[in-house]
Design an enzyme around this catalytic site. Structure first.
Site, PDB file in Angstrom:
ATOM      1  N   SER A 174       0.759  -1.242  -0.085  1.00 33.11           N
ATOM      2  CA  SER A 174      -0.010   0.003  -0.110  1.00 33.11           C
ATOM      3  C   SER A 174       0.896   1.235   0.049  1.00 33.11           C
ATOM      4  O   SER A 174       1.766   1.701   1.023  1.00 33.11           O
ATOM      5  CB  SER A 174      -0.916  -0.020   1.178  1.00 33.11           C
ATOM      6  OG  SER A 174      -1.374   1.193   1.284  1.00 33.11           O
ATOM      7  N   ASP A 327      -4.957   0.967  -9.889  1.00 33.76           N
ATOM      8  CA  ASP A 327      -6.109   1.937 -10.494  1.00 33.76           C
ATOM      9  C   ASP A 327      -6.566   1.514 -11.943  1.00 33.76           C
ATOM     10  O   ASP A 327      -7.669   2.281 -12.206  1.00 33.76           O
ATOM     11  CB  ASP A 327      -5.607   3.141 -10.088  1.00 33.76           C
ATOM     12  CG  ASP A 327      -5.523   3.489  -8.750  1.00 33.76           C
ATOM     13  OD1 ASP A 327      -6.234   2.859  -7.919  1.00 33.76           O
ATOM     14  OD2 ASP A 327      -4.885   4.407  -8.507  1.00 33.76           O
TER      15      ASP A 327
END
Length: 445
Positions: A174, A327
């Site tokens: 992350s 994404d």
């Protein structure tokens, strides 16, 4: 394309003529957030060009202003007068993050090591997104965090100075958690260490170095990265240019690959190796993608990208590539739905924790448009149409998720009967000019 004047804004994307022309992608959203935050901490005045003008970045600007930074727009540039590391002021009211998870997580880290308190609020979509991955290690540094049930917004952070330096191994890759901890480390004495078993995008490391932070990166023989930041050092102001966002450029690039006779060039796009996974996968699928004029802009690699209509074929995407294109998977799913053969994308559990459950929402949306898409655990499996248009004809719920909205808009361009998106308002968070830009390309701009 037509859309209503008021929100919600349903918009129909009809089968498209060839997309032709040269365009510029909007500024990179991830880099824009970090530029505003670090300029707001520097001692002196920074000038930022190419900043993304969107709702998400506006949330970060508003929060940094509320904590003392002077931020003004000067033509196309933004001028930031920083407060210095440790100089954040107590905000007078809650910090409204809108729909921006990046703003919330990064600013939680920033506040955690300052002697101030801040309450973070957001819209209904953001308030459903978990914050535990950030809240846990920040609490270990000494911050007091009061959260809603499920570790969601609204959330209050009472910072501590001095905070406790932390050595933290990321359990799940992350970049947002990493960046939050590094921002907390800026006002923490000693060395804050973030250990990455799987490398994530390194925008924070690059920009911290550009602003003069004491930061180093070590990589062991197994490829595990340790980022070491020594805190309580002044940051210097910086004039920088934000490159174009590859996550936004992905939509016209894939549209050009899928719409017959198309050829689109997107200029000034950031091609950071930890962000360019989509380009590698599309190339493996047979996409005609050419990178030209490669250069360095503000410490980031940049190129002009030309995509031309191509016959794509299915591929197998390994789980270890997920962090390099997390994404971009929604638009990759659309490309796969038009390919020849079978595509499997593995290890996509992280997509369940975005603005919406992107894994489930995209499988449902593609199926509604006649594509063959199904989920097996955390894997997406798509049987392509072999280049034939998708049937379309559906109205798709965007679930307040800008990437779902734009991905299914592209699906509409290559459908037989068009696709209607129930509300395009969420696109303003990252790509406000998306609809007029597509219309320009249809006109051969």
């Amino acid at each position: 394309m037509t859309h209503a004047a008021d929100t919600p804004r349903p918009t129909r994307f009809a089968p498209s003529p060839p997309l032709l022309g040269t365009i510029a992608a909007p500024g990179d959203k991830s880099i824009s957030h970090r530029a505003i935050i670090l300029a707001g901490l520097a001692i002196g005045t920074s000038r930022i060009s190419g900043l993304l003008d969107s709702g998400d970045v506006a949330a970060t600007i508003g929060a940094m202003r509320a904590m003392g930074a002077r931020i003004e727009q000067d033509g196309d540039d933004w001028v930031v007068q920083g407060v210095g590391v440790g100089g954040l002021m107590q905000p007078a009211s809650a910090l409204d993050m809108g729909n921006s998870g990046t703003s919330a997580r990064l600013l939680m880290g920033l506040v955690a090591s300052h002697a101030i308190s801040a309450t973070f609020i957001g819209d209904a979509s953001l308030s459903r997104r978990p914050m535990a991955r950030v809240a846990g290690p920040l609490a270990d540094m000494g911050a007091a965090i009061d959260v809603a049930p499920g570790t969601r917004l609204p959330l209050s952070v009472r910072g501590i100075a001095p905070a406790i330096p932390l050595a933290y191994r990321l359990p799940i890759a992350s970049a947002q958690v990493k960046s939050a901890l590094l921002l907390a480390g800026l006002n923490t004495p000693g060395a804050t260490r973030v250990i990455e078993p799987v490398a994530t995008r390194d925008h924070s490391e690059r920009m911290l170095a550009a602003f003069g932070a004491d930061i180093a990166v070590e990589t062991d023989g197994d490829g595990v990265r340790t980022i070491i930041l020594t805190g309580r050092r002044d940051l210097s102001p910086c004039d920088l240019t934000v490159p174009g966002d590859i996550s936004s450029a992905a939509f016209p690039i894939v549209a050009a690959l899928l719409v017959p006779e198309s050829r689109v060039t997107v200029t000034g796009v950031g091609i950071n190796p930890r962000r360019a996974g989509l380009l590698r996968v599309l190339g493996e699928m047979g996409g005609d993608i050419v990178l030209a004029n490669q250069r360095d802009v503000g410490g980031e690699p940049v190129a002009d990208i030309t995509a031309s209509h191509s016959a794509l074929h299915g591929t197998d995407i390994a789980a270890d590539l997920a962090s390099d294109m997390i994404d971009e998977f929604p638009i990759l799913f659309v490309a796969a739905s038009m390919a020849h053969g079978h595509t499997v994308a593995r290890g996509l559990g992280e997509l369940r924790h975005k603005e919406a459950d992107r894994l489930g929402a995209m499988a449902a949306a593609l199926a509604a448009c006649g594509a063959s898409a199904r989920i097996d655990g955390d894997d997406m499996i798509i049987d392509g149409s072999g280049g034939a248009p998708l049937p379309g004809g559906a109205t798709i719920a965007a679930n307040h998720d800008h990437r779902i909205a734009m991905s299914m808009a592209v699906a509409g361009l290559v459908s037989r009967d068009g696709v209607t998106i129930d509300d395009m308002a969420s696109v303003a968070t990252s790509f406000p000019s998306f609809v007029p830009l597509i219309e320009r390309l249809q006109a051969g701009a």
